[in-house]
Design an enzyme around this catalytic site. Structure first.
Site, mmCIF file in Angstrom:
data_model
loop_
_atom_site.group_PDB
_atom_site.id
_atom_site.type_symbol
_atom_site.label_atom_id
_atom_site.label_comp_id
_atom_site.label_asym_id
_atom_site.label_seq_id
_atom_site.Cartn_x
_atom_site.Cartn_y
_atom_site.Cartn_z
ATOM 1 N N GLY A 45 -12.124 -25.442 7.690
ATOM 2 C CA GLY A 45 -11.162 -26.320 8.343
ATOM 3 C C GLY A 45 -11.565 -26.508 9.789
ATOM 4 O O GLY A 45 -12.249 -25.652 10.363
ATOM 5 N N GLN A 50 -10.159 -28.293 18.563
ATOM 6 C CA GLN A 50 -11.355 -27.439 18.549
ATOM 7 C C GLN A 50 -12.621 -28.190 18.941
ATOM 8 O O GLN A 50 -13.656 -27.569 19.172
ATOM 9 C CB GLN A 50 -11.544 -26.818 17.165
ATOM 10 C CG GLN A 50 -10.471 -25.805 16.806
ATOM 11 C CD GLN A 50 -10.743 -25.219 15.440
ATOM 12 O OE1 GLN A 50 -10.411 -25.822 14.424
ATOM 13 N NE2 GLN A 50 -11.366 -24.059 15.422
ATOM 14 N N CYS A 105 -11.617 -17.695 12.913
ATOM 15 C CA CYS A 105 -11.505 -19.028 13.496
ATOM 16 C C CYS A 105 -12.813 -19.383 14.183
ATOM 17 O O CYS A 105 -13.404 -18.545 14.864
ATOM 18 C CB CYS A 105 -10.361 -19.027 14.508
ATOM 19 S SG CYS A 105 -10.129 -20.592 15.351
ATOM 20 N N LEU A 106 -13.271 -20.625 14.004
ATOM 21 C CA LEU A 106 -14.535 -21.052 14.617
ATOM 22 C C LEU A 106 -14.475 -21.007 16.144
ATOM 23 O O LEU A 106 -15.496 -20.836 16.798
ATOM 24 C CB LEU A 106 -14.901 -22.473 14.154
ATOM 25 C CG LEU A 106 -15.194 -22.634 12.659
ATOM 26 C CD1 LEU A 106 -15.455 -24.100 12.320
ATOM 27 C CD2 LEU A 106 -16.370 -21.771 12.214
ATOM 28 N N HIS A 147 -3.167 -22.613 9.123
ATOM 29 C CA HIS A 147 -4.060 -22.209 10.212
ATOM 30 C C HIS A 147 -4.482 -23.433 11.030
ATOM 31 O O HIS A 147 -4.432 -23.424 12.261
ATOM 32 C CB HIS A 147 -5.290 -21.487 9.628
ATOM 33 C CG HIS A 147 -6.287 -21.068 10.660
ATOM 34 N ND1 HIS A 147 -6.480 -19.755 11.020
ATOM 35 C CD2 HIS A 147 -7.165 -21.780 11.412
ATOM 36 C CE1 HIS A 147 -7.427 -19.694 11.954
ATOM 37 N NE2 HIS A 147 -7.863 -20.929 12.200
ATOM 38 N N GLU A 148 -4.901 -24.504 10.346
ATOM 39 C CA GLU A 148 -5.333 -25.724 11.054
ATOM 40 C C GLU A 148 -4.148 -26.416 11.725
ATOM 41 O O GLU A 148 -4.275 -26.933 12.832
ATOM 42 C CB GLU A 148 -6.051 -26.688 10.103
ATOM 43 C CG GLU A 148 -7.345 -26.154 9.524
ATOM 44 C CD GLU A 148 -8.298 -25.555 10.551
ATOM 45 O OE1 GLU A 148 -8.400 -26.100 11.680
ATOM 46 O OE2 GLU A 148 -8.942 -24.542 10.237
ATOM 47 N N HIS A 151 -3.354 -25.158 15.087
ATOM 48 C CA HIS A 151 -4.208 -25.692 16.163
ATOM 49 C C HIS A 151 -3.603 -26.928 16.820
ATOM 50 O O HIS A 151 -3.703 -27.093 18.032
ATOM 51 C CB HIS A 151 -5.604 -26.040 15.641
ATOM 52 C CG HIS A 151 -6.534 -24.869 15.578
ATOM 53 N ND1 HIS A 151 -6.904 -24.148 16.692
ATOM 54 C CD2 HIS A 151 -7.188 -24.304 14.543
ATOM 55 C CE1 HIS A 151 -7.741 -23.190 16.336
ATOM 56 N NE2 HIS A 151 -7.919 -23.258 15.023
#
Length: 196
Positions: A45, A50, A105-106, A147-148, A151
Site C-alpha cells: 500500500g 508518503q 511502513c515504507l 493502515h493506508e 496516512h
C-alpha cells in the site's frame, strides 16, 4: 517514475489530507508513479502523503500477502489480485474486537510492531474514474486499508503503540528522520544534515 518515499519526521505525514476532484493535475500520471514506487519498495500500500502530497489518495495491492502459508485458503483468495485506488476515502464504520497484527511502513523502514485494529470496516471512496463505492472489508484486507487510510488522516502506525513502546522506539525513529538507515528504495529524509 519512481518517487522518493517521505521518511518519518516530515510534517506532510502529519497533515490531514485534502479531498481532490477529477481536475487534479496529472492525476493518472501520479497514480502510475505511485504504483511504480510502491512495487519498487515491495510495499502492499502507498498513500499520497508518503510521496509528499497531502491529498486523500492511496492505493493497495495485497497480492504479495496471498502467498502466506499461515493464512486460510479463504484469506489467500481474498488477497490475491486485490488492487484498488482509493480517492477521498472515508471509513464509515469499524466493528468487532480489535486484534493484533505485526505492521510495518515504507516511511518507517526496519520497524515492525504489533498494532491493534478492529477486524471489519465499511468505507466509501471514489475509484480512479471517480466512480463512487461503498464496500465492507474484513481481516487482512481491512487492516491494509486502515493502515493506508491513517496516512491520509495524518496518523502513523507508531501512534497506535503504548507510550512505553513509543519511548523505546524514539531513538530509532530519530535516526530514520536523519537518514541514518540503509534502505533499498529512494527516500527523502526531513532532518538530514546537509554537507557544506
Amino acid at each position: 517514475m519512481i518517487l522518493p518515499i517521505i521518511a518519518y519526521g516530515d510534517p506532510v505525514l502529519r497533515k490531514m489530507a485534502k479531498d481532490i476532484t477529477s481536475e487534479y493535475p496529472k492525476l493518472d500520471e501520479l497514480i502510475t508513479n505511485m504504483w511504480e514506487t510502491m512495487y519498487n519498495a515491495h510495499g502492499v500500500g502507498l498513500a499520497a502523503p508518503q510521496v509528499g502530497l497531502p491529498i486523500r489518495l492511496f492505493l493497495v495491492d495485497t497480492t504479495p500477502f496471498s502467498d502466506d502459508e499461515e493464512l486460510s485458503k479463504e484469506d489467500q483468495e481474498a488477497l490475491k489480485g486485490f488492487k484498488k485506488v482509493f480517492i477521498n476515502a472515508k471509513i464509515e464504520e469499524e466493528v468487532g474486537t480489535a486484534w493484533d497484527f505485526n505492521e510495518g511502513c515504507l516511511s518507517i523502514p526496519d520497524i515492525r510492531e504489533d498494532v491493534k485494529r478492529k477486524p471489519e470496516i465499511t468505507i466509501t471512496y471514489l475509484d480512479e474514474n471517480f466512480e463512487p463505492h461503498t464496500e465492507t472489508y474484513d481481516g487482512l484486507l481491512a487492516r491494509v486499508i486502515q493502515h493506508e487510510y491513517d496516512h491520509i488522516q495524518g496518523v502513523l502506525f507508531t501512534d497506535k503503540l503504548s507510550s512505553l513502546k513509543k519511548r523505546l522506539l524514539k531513538s530509532r525513529l530519530e535516526k530514520i528522520s536523519k537518514g541514518k538507515i540503509a534502505v533499498d528504495y529512494k527516500m527523502r529524509f526531513p532532518n538530514i544534515k546537509k554537507g557544506r
